[in-house]
Design an enzyme around this catalytic site. Structure first.
Site, mmCIF file in Angstrom:
data_model
loop_
_atom_site.group_PDB
_atom_site.id
_atom_site.type_symbol
_atom_site.label_atom_id
_atom_site.label_comp_id
_atom_site.label_asym_id
_atom_site.label_seq_id
_atom_site.Cartn_x
_atom_site.Cartn_y
_atom_site.Cartn_z
ATOM 1 N N SER A 92 -9.542 20.907 -25.688
ATOM 2 C CA SER A 92 -8.079 20.217 -26.017
ATOM 3 C C SER A 92 -7.309 21.218 -27.171
ATOM 4 C CB SER A 92 -7.059 18.542 -26.113
ATOM 5 O OG SER A 92 -5.962 18.785 -26.383
ATOM 6 N N TYR B 67 -7.917 9.503 -27.121
ATOM 7 C CA TYR B 67 -8.008 10.966 -26.348
ATOM 8 C C TYR B 67 -8.031 12.344 -27.713
ATOM 9 C CZ TYR B 67 -6.179 15.391 -23.996
ATOM 10 O OH TYR B 67 -6.377 16.326 -23.042
#
Length: 255
Positions: free
Chosen positions: A146, A159
């Protein structure tokens, strides 16, 4: 098609591929010639995805297991072994998001996000690599990171920690498995229009921020990841190892 990008005769397992990014990447790998193994927990969604790929003429099967369940993962790979299915390409895509300030964050939610986004990539990567090493024919592992593999944003600490871990897990895989002709790399998507990001896309202020902050001036689509995953899964990336390729419209390149 150039043989550099030809995946004919290869089998690719893509976790979390009953929809979204995973299904788009599965479709791209199938169009490059790979046989596809879809994965998810929802049998109905998996069946729908399987029908769609089969209708397009692709070789496709499904394997339903929870990527956080080590016993389930072991059983799935034992099933592959029994059926003579050899996984040549693994895409560790399964993931979840959870937004909450760290001061209010419960450890159970932290663990759930980290186990789904990071520990699963280790567990499934380990089982795939064990078999790739034993076969002696190499293989490809593509982990999905990400933007938060590189930078942080408030309210998504688990995350961010998990995706930062993906970057260095990928390098660890390369450090240990490159000698077996296994290439382990990652893709770092930018802001992509998916079901997981639906609320952000529909938030006018956030949508405006993404468009103004991204040099490409748009959100990405799941299809924007296809070129990257096919490249990293193909012979064209035979000497690319331990890298993370950001597919983000240029967001990380600018202040």
């Amino acid at each position: 098609m150039s043989k550099l990008f030809d995946l004919s005769g290869k089998t690719a397992l893509i976790t979390g591929s009953s929809g979204g990014l995973g299904l788009a990447m599965a479709r791209g790998l199938a169009e490059a010639g790979a046989a596809i193994m879809l994965n998810g927990r929802d049998a109905g969604r998996l069946a729908d995805a399987e029908r769609g790929l089969a209708a397009a003429g692709h070789a496709v099967s499904v394997s339903a297991f929870d990527v956080t369940d080590e016993a389930g993962i072991m059983a799935a790979f034992a099933g592959f072994d029994a059926a003579g299915t050899e996984i040549d390409i693994l895409v560790n895509n399964a993931g979840i998001q959870f937004r909450k300030p760290m001061l209010d964050l419960d450890v159970a939610d932290w663990r759930r996000v980290v186990e789904t986004n990071l520990t699963s990539a280790f567990l499934i990567g380990r089982e795939a690599a064990r078999r790739m090493v034993a076969r002696g024919m190499g293989g490809k592992i593509v982990n999905i990171g990400s933007l938060t593999s590189e930078v942080a944003r408030a309210t998504v600490a688990p995350y961010t920690a998990a995706k930062g871990g993906i970057k260095l897990l990928t390098r660890s895989m390369a450090a240990e498995w490159a000698k077996h002709d296994i290439q382990s790399n990652a893709i770092g998507p930018g802001y992509i229009i998916t079901e997981m990001n639906k609320a952000l896309v529909e938030d006018a202020a956030f949508d405006g921020w993404v468009r103004s902050r991204t040099p490409a001036a748009r959100w990405g689509t799941p299809e924007d990841l296809i070129g990257a995953v096919v490249f990293l899964a193909s012979p064209a990336a035979a000497y690319v190892n331990g890298q993370i390729l950001y597919v983000d419209g240029g967001m990380l390149a600018v202040l």
